[in-house]
Scaffold this motif. Sequence first.
Motif, PDB file in Angstrom:
ATOM      1  N   MET D  84      75.850 -49.954 -72.708  1.00 31.30           N
ATOM      2  CA  MET D  84      77.074 -49.796 -73.499  1.00 31.30           C
ATOM      3  C   MET D  84      77.749 -48.454 -73.219  1.00 31.30           C
ATOM      4  SD  MET D  84      77.419 -50.106 -77.654  1.00 31.30           S
ATOM      5  CE  MET D  84      76.787 -51.774 -77.822  1.00 31.30           C
ATOM      6  N   VAL D  85      76.946 -47.414 -73.039  1.00 27.08           N
ATOM      7  CA  VAL D  85      77.501 -46.088 -72.808  1.00 27.08           C
ATOM      8  C   VAL D  85      78.227 -46.030 -71.457  1.00 27.08           C
ATOM      9  CG1 VAL D  85      76.911 -43.646 -72.487  1.00 27.08           C
ATOM     10  CG2 VAL D  85      75.818 -44.967 -74.314  1.00 27.08           C
ATOM     11  N   GLU D  86      77.703 -46.700 -70.425  1.00 29.67           N
ATOM     12  CA  GLU D  86      78.364 -46.736 -69.130  1.00 29.67           C
ATOM     13  C   GLU D  86      79.734 -47.415 -69.231  1.00 29.67           C
ATOM     14  OE1 GLU D  86      75.159 -46.942 -69.646  1.00 29.67           O
ATOM     15  OE2 GLU D  86      73.986 -47.083 -67.780  1.00 29.67           O
ATOM     16  N   THR D  87      79.773 -48.544 -69.928  1.00 33.46           N
ATOM     17  CA  THR D  87      81.057 -49.240 -70.071  1.00 33.46           C
ATOM     18  C   THR D  87      82.037 -48.401 -70.883  1.00 33.46           C
ATOM     19  OG1 THR D  87      79.957 -51.383 -69.886  1.00 33.46           O
ATOM     20  CG2 THR D  87      82.148 -51.376 -70.882  1.00 33.46           C
ATOM     21  N   ALA D  88      81.523 -47.690 -71.896  1.00 35.46           N
ATOM     22  CA  ALA D  88      82.402 -46.809 -72.680  1.00 35.46           C
ATOM     23  C   ALA D  88      83.015 -45.747 -71.773  1.00 35.46           C
ATOM     24  CB  ALA D  88      81.615 -46.168 -73.820  1.00 35.46           C
ATOM     25  N   ALA D  89      82.226 -45.203 -70.844  1.00 35.43           N
ATOM     26  CA  ALA D  89      82.738 -44.181 -69.921  1.00 35.43           C
ATOM     27  C   ALA D  89      83.808 -44.780 -69.001  1.00 35.43           C
ATOM     28  CB  ALA D  89      81.586 -43.604 -69.094  1.00 35.43           C
ATOM     29  N   ALA D  90      83.580 -45.996 -68.533  1.00 31.59           N
ATOM     30  CA  ALA D  90      84.583 -46.662 -67.689  1.00 31.59           C
ATOM     31  C   ALA D  90      85.878 -46.880 -68.468  1.00 31.59           C
ATOM     32  CB  ALA D  90      84.028 -47.998 -67.178  1.00 31.59           C
ATOM     33  N   LEU D  91      85.754 -47.258 -69.740  1.00 31.80           N
ATOM     34  CA  LEU D  91      86.944 -47.455 -70.574  1.00 31.80           C
ATOM     35  C   LEU D  91      87.676 -46.131 -70.794  1.00 31.80           C
ATOM     36  CD1 LEU D  91      85.422 -50.001 -73.110  1.00 31.80           C
ATOM     37  CD2 LEU D  91      87.471 -50.416 -71.726  1.00 31.80           C
ATOM     38  N   ALA D  92      86.899 -45.047 -70.957  1.00 38.99           N
ATOM     39  CA  ALA D  92      87.525 -43.738 -71.176  1.00 38.99           C
ATOM     40  C   ALA D  92      88.349 -43.316 -69.961  1.00 38.99           C
ATOM     41  CB  ALA D  92      86.453 -42.694 -71.490  1.00 38.99           C
ATOM     42  N   ARG D  93      87.874 -43.672 -68.781  1.00 37.59           N
ATOM     43  CA  ARG D  93      88.615 -43.330 -67.561  1.00 37.59           C
ATOM     44  C   ARG D  93      89.872 -44.193 -67.401  1.00 37.59           C
ATOM     45  NH1 ARG D  93      83.244 -43.076 -65.522  1.00 37.59           N
ATOM     46  NH2 ARG D  93      83.402 -45.236 -64.811  1.00 37.59           N
ATOM     47  N   GLY D  94      89.806 -45.426 -67.921  1.00 36.54           N
ATOM     48  CA  GLY D  94      90.882 -46.358 -67.580  1.00 36.54           C
ATOM     49  C   GLY D  94      91.832 -46.757 -68.692  1.00 36.54           C
ATOM     50  N   VAL D  95      91.506 -46.455 -69.951  1.00 38.38           N
ATOM     51  CA  VAL D  95      92.336 -46.930 -71.064  1.00 38.38           C
ATOM     52  C   VAL D  95      92.784 -45.747 -71.916  1.00 38.38           C
ATOM     53  CG1 VAL D  95      92.424 -48.417 -73.097  1.00 38.38           C
ATOM     54  CG2 VAL D  95      91.055 -49.104 -71.106  1.00 38.38           C
ATOM     55  N   GLY D  96      94.072 -45.568 -72.089  1.00 36.58           N
ATOM     56  CA  GLY D  96      94.581 -44.468 -72.905  1.00 36.58           C
ATOM     57  C   GLY D  96      95.400 -44.985 -74.071  1.00 36.58           C
ATOM     58  N   GLY D  97      95.449 -44.219 -75.149  1.00 36.86           N
ATOM     59  CA  GLY D  97      96.352 -44.542 -76.259  1.00 36.86           C
ATOM     60  C   GLY D  97      95.912 -45.699 -77.125  1.00 36.86           C
ATOM     61  N   LYS D  98      94.676 -46.135 -76.963  1.00 36.18           N
ATOM     62  CA  LYS D  98      94.178 -47.245 -77.772  1.00 36.18           C
ATOM     63  C   LYS D  98      92.853 -46.870 -78.431  1.00 36.18           C
ATOM     64  CE  LYS D  98      96.330 -51.076 -75.258  1.00 36.18           C
ATOM     65  NZ  LYS D  98      96.145 -52.461 -74.778  1.00 36.18           N
ATOM     66  N   THR D  99      92.575 -47.518 -79.563  1.00 34.86           N
ATOM     67  CA  THR D  99      91.285 -47.361 -80.237  1.00 34.86           C
ATOM     68  C   THR D  99      90.381 -48.505 -79.799  1.00 34.86           C
ATOM     69  OG1 THR D  99      92.302 -46.298 -82.153  1.00 34.86           O
ATOM     70  CG2 THR D  99      90.111 -47.267 -82.475  1.00 34.86           C
ATOM     71  N   HIS D 142      79.496 -44.055 -86.003  1.00 34.46           N
ATOM     72  CA  HIS D 142      80.384 -44.131 -84.841  1.00 34.46           C
ATOM     73  C   HIS D 142      80.253 -42.834 -84.049  1.00 34.46           C
ATOM     74  CE1 HIS D 142      82.815 -41.762 -87.583  1.00 34.46           C
ATOM     75  NE2 HIS D 142      83.591 -41.416 -86.576  1.00 34.46           N
ATOM     76  N   PHE D 143      80.386 -42.970 -82.742  1.00 35.63           N
ATOM     77  CA  PHE D 143      80.240 -41.836 -81.828  1.00 35.63           C
ATOM     78  C   PHE D 143      81.380 -41.872 -80.818  1.00 35.63           C
ATOM     79  CE2 PHE D 143      76.062 -43.531 -82.941  1.00 35.63           C
ATOM     80  CZ  PHE D 143      75.398 -42.418 -83.414  1.00 35.63           C
ATOM     81  N   ALA D 144      81.890 -40.699 -80.446  1.00 35.62           N
ATOM     82  CA  ALA D 144      82.793 -40.648 -79.299  1.00 35.62           C
ATOM     83  C   ALA D 144      81.991 -41.064 -78.062  1.00 35.62           C
ATOM     84  CB  ALA D 144      83.353 -39.241 -79.131  1.00 35.62           C
ATOM     85  N   TRP D 145      82.667 -41.662 -77.075  1.00 34.96           N
ATOM     86  CA  TRP D 145      81.995 -42.266 -75.915  1.00 34.96           C
ATOM     87  C   TRP D 145      81.126 -41.265 -75.147  1.00 34.96           C
ATOM     88  CZ3 TRP D 145      82.768 -40.506 -70.920  1.00 34.96           C
ATOM     89  CH2 TRP D 145      83.833 -39.587 -70.743  1.00 34.96           C
ATOM     90  N   ASP D 146      81.493 -39.973 -75.184  1.00 37.65           N
ATOM     91  CA  ASP D 146      80.758 -38.985 -74.378  1.00 37.65           C
ATOM     92  C   ASP D 146      79.825 -38.124 -75.235  1.00 37.65           C
ATOM     93  OD1 ASP D 146      82.741 -37.768 -75.770  1.00 37.65           O
ATOM     94  OD2 ASP D 146      83.514 -36.578 -74.092  1.00 37.65           O
ATOM     95  N   ALA D 147      79.541 -38.595 -76.433  1.00 39.61           N
ATOM     96  CA  ALA D 147      78.700 -37.813 -77.337  1.00 39.61           C
ATOM     97  C   ALA D 147      77.534 -38.647 -77.857  1.00 39.61           C
ATOM     98  CB  ALA D 147      79.544 -37.300 -78.508  1.00 39.61           C
ATOM     99  N   VAL D 148      77.081 -39.623 -77.065  1.00 40.70           N
ATOM    100  CA  VAL D 148      76.076 -40.551 -77.559  1.00 40.70           C
ATOM    101  C   VAL D 148      75.196 -41.053 -76.420  1.00 40.70           C
ATOM    102  CG1 VAL D 148      77.636 -42.533 -77.277  1.00 40.70           C
ATOM    103  CG2 VAL D 148      75.748 -42.674 -78.916  1.00 40.70           C
ATOM    104  N   ARG D 149      73.957 -41.354 -76.749  1.00 40.07           N
ATOM    105  CA  ARG D 149      73.082 -42.049 -75.804  1.00 40.07           C
ATOM    106  C   ARG D 149      72.204 -43.012 -76.611  1.00 40.07           C
ATOM    107  NH1 ARG D 149      69.044 -37.043 -74.789  1.00 40.07           N
ATOM    108  NH2 ARG D 149      68.224 -36.986 -76.925  1.00 40.07           N
TER     109      ARG D 149
END
Lengths: 160, 160, 160, 160
Positions: D84-99, D142-149
Amino acid sequence: MIRIFITGGTFDKTYDEISGALAFEDTHLPEMLRLGRSQVEVSVRTLMMVDSLAMTETDRALIVHNCQQCEEARIVVTHGTDTMVETAAALARGVGGKTVVLTGAMIPYAFGSSDGLFNLGSALSFAQILPPGIYIAMNGQHFAWDAVRKNKQTGVFEAI
Amino acid sequence: MIRIFITGGTFDKTYDEISGALAFEDTHLPEMLRLGRSQVEVSVRTLMMVDSLAMTETDRALIVHNCQQCEEARIVVTHGTDTMVETAAALARGVGGKTVVLTGAMIPYAFGSSDGLFNLGSALSFAQILPPGIYIAMNGQHFAWDAVRKNKQTGVFEAI
Amino acid sequence: MIRIFITGGTFDKTYDEISGALAFEDTHLPEMLRLGRSQVEVSVRTLMMVDSLAMTETDRALIVHNCQQCEEARIVVTHGTDTMVETAAALARGVGGKTVVLTGAMIPYAFGSSDGLFNLGSALSFAQILPPGIYIAMNGQHFAWDAVRKNKQTGVFEAI
Amino acid sequence: MIRIFITGGTFDKTYDEISGALAFEDTHLPEMLRLGRSQVEVSVRTLMMVDSLAMTETDRALIVHNCQQCEEARIVVTHGTDTMVETAAALARGVGGKTVVLTGAMIPYAFGSSDGLFNLGSALSFAQILPPGIYIAMNGQHFAWDAVRKNKQTGVFEAI
């Protein structure tokens, strides 16, 4: 008094949340008897905890030995469905003068929507009144050990 | 072929989420038979849907009449536990030459942790092989109609 | 740290198998938090165990008093749905500077197919991030205390 | 309006009673929303149905693409916990302005005692009020995508 021997099978599969795979931990039989508010006098012993596809001839010999040696004349064996008929045949060769009823489940008890509790109520009831012999109790029915097969397509036990 | 007559009881109580009270809607028997993967040939008919404390002599007469008149010689009756013994006595007076097994539940099937599925598996099994007579199947056991009472303190059926 | 106050309601109703009626025993909250594998730091206290239709003004004053006095600034209150809006109004009059989220269930947790676990996950989440105020969290939504009513026909909370 | 994208994971694993193995069939999301009596306006689409350990970069690109292109600014993604954390990182790179809120389960919903319903209630609630960003909602937190494992020993998501 009825003896219950546990051998594993789908009945007792659980979901290991760390590995994400199916696994065997402890048997659910005592919990199921409590849920069913069973007042049948039983003595439960776990012989093994295996998938019946992985059951060896040594495993079967152990089941036969225990059914022979135990004091009780009425026995329920929980067992995986895939090789239940083979174990029933082994019991027929090795155990005389006792009523032995094999049962199992298509869905693990731990997974909520299981047929296990229905089958357990059925097997315990058949074990109390059937004459000596080796039987399989599944789907609400009972079969003599040499008059049944599992239909691998439907998962249903049927008379032959 | 086994005939199943539904009369209500705890077996079939549900929770009415609008009123916040216990209620009877439709029977859960077909769903329970599916969950148990039952292959027993059955014919299900709902005679009434009542709490057994509210059951009248007219209700009992209807149950007796249906057990007499139906074609099947093997019958399961689902029934509230509080007056199950009274109905069994009425059946003993009015029905001969048939195997009638009454069963029920202490916890509604709809409430997840119910003994209903265990009791249904048990009752269907006893109904297939017991000789003609009127029986109660509860807690994994079976009792002749005139040799049992419900212990109101423990909720358990016991031999007398 | 979130404070959870238990007041009863459908959430915690159980089925008393001896009386055959709905009853309150101990709260299911700790078990629900375990099932949800919740890692939210919480402190649980049972204030009362009542159907919200039976809740008195004295009961409401006790809830308000506890929400005022507790150290935590973020609070979840489990509550029957029928008078949840009234208690929310009492909290709005008596508690300032805190985030208080009321939640409940339409089906008792003990009955298997309950909305309780969904609502608890939702209420705990809203309680962590909503600004100070009194809210109701039901059906996956949150409402300010004075902008919601329960639709008695459908059982659904809706904005007004 | 919240968009829900299904990708599989433990959430949606079922037990295949013919093969005796874990399997993916159709998603349980609609059933879970019904059980939770959710009134949140959602639009559900199944992107894939895979174990997250088997998820490829192509799969991740598809998830990112769908989150970018959909009309909704608030999105929940159900996902296996292992990556899940890997996909969250991919989303962070590719998706802006959305929750975007990723969630999952440690125990399959179909197995009765699942954390899935709790997590779904939590994720839907966080998705309604968190500011734009990529988050993971598990264990009521809830955790920000880069603050969780994910702690592989305990199965719990923890802040880093």
